[in-house]
Design an enzyme around this catalytic site. Structure first.
Site: not given
Length: 312
Positions: A229, A89, A104, A264, A170
């Site tokens: 969050k 990416y 990709w 993250d 998502y």
């Protein structure tokens, strides 16, 4: 001290980070980012962090493994597939620090970790772990058949006393339809103990609702601890002990360089404390501290030296 084990399940890709004409190469992926930031903040004698994925037998895959091992992430559960490669990416970052991603990954090795020759033995090991962590992306990249197999693994782990931790991450383009994603999320949340929910992602998946309704919907599925969050705003933690509003670390705009891995790293900071016995509030503060540090640097994985509280 009893050592506990967490398995972080997902995908790591080759990362190209571009700003202007400058391009840096690294490695990243939502769950890998979380695994690294947990490992940096915990005593290995208290919590061992394992990464679960599939890679190729190429040099990029070998570099990834070596990098994770240097970070203290255990790679004994990573499968190597002869005929596959890691995904790729590219991140484009604008002047305000916001980013655009290009991927990709259609035939990436990580999509097939439950098809590998060692997958049966691997699932037996994972069922005995203390914690299994995954994200919406971990779920989305799998085939329908492997999604069901993963659900069976999560249920078995919980039946043996383990806990499941889920971050909603998502990405609509990874799903055939929003209906398919909703069904998969509901099934997974029904066997989740701790859920990290980013409101923007919840809005895309279910439609815009007050955070109180998001918490109620999630807890109705059986999730005992929900963390909402909200980026630069306070996070909300809701569990049997009540609801806690924990302020974020405020930064001047010029200090925000790249928001990659902000969510993250928040999850990582929270879990690094929470899974080692800290309170919800202390854990949320650590989540905010970790995320606010990460966004002051380019790329998903920032230099360890920037995380001064992790350096003895």
């Amino acid at each position: 001290m009893t050592t506990k084990n967490i398995a972080v399940i997902g995908e790591c890709m080759i990362e190209l980070s571009q700003k202007g004409e400058s391009i840096n190469r690294g490695f990243g992926g939502d769950t890998l980012n979380t695994a690294v930031y947990i490992a940096r903040q915990v005593d290995e004698e208290a919590l061992k962090v394992h990464y679960v994925t599939a890679l190729g037998t190429d040099t990029f895959s070998a570099e990834m493994l070596a990098a994770w091992q240097r970070e203290g992430v255990k790679t004994d559960l990573v499968q190597r597939l002869d005929n596959k490669l890691p995904g790729l990416y590219v991140i484009e970052t604008d002047a305000s620090g916001e980013r655009t991603f290009y991927y990709w990954r259609n035939d990436a090795a990580a999509k097939f970790w439950l098809n590998g020759p060692d997958s049966d033995a691997l699932c037996q090991q994972l069922a005995e772990f203390d914690y299994l962590y995954l994200s919406g992306i971990s779920l989305a990249i799998l085939s329908d058949e492997n999604r069901q197999r993963l659900m069976s693994l999560l249920k078995e782990c919980r039946a043996r006393g383990g806990k499941v931790i889920f971050d909603n991450n998502y990405r609509p383009r990874l799903w055939e339809s929003v209906e398919q994603a909703r069904e998969a999320y509901q099934a997974l949340l029904a066997c989740t103990d701790i859920a990290f929910l980013t409101l923007d992602d919840e809005d895309l998946l279910w439609g815009k609702q007050p955070y109180q309704d998001v918490i109620a919907r999630t807890q109705a599925l059986g999730v005992s601890e929900v963390i909402i969050k909200r980026g630069a705003d306070s996070c909300i933690v809701s569990n049997a002990q009540g609801e806690h509003d924990v302020p974020a670390v405020k930064l001047d705009k010029e200090k925000v360089i790249d928001t990659t891995a902000a969510g993250d790293s928040f999850s990582a900071g929270y879990l690094a404390k929470r899974l080692c016995g800290a309170s919800e509030i202390e854990s949320a503060r650590c989540g905010h501290l970790t995320a606010s540090t990460v966004i002051q640097y380019r790329g998903a994985i920032i230099p360890l030296e920037a995380m001064t509280w992790c350096i003895s």
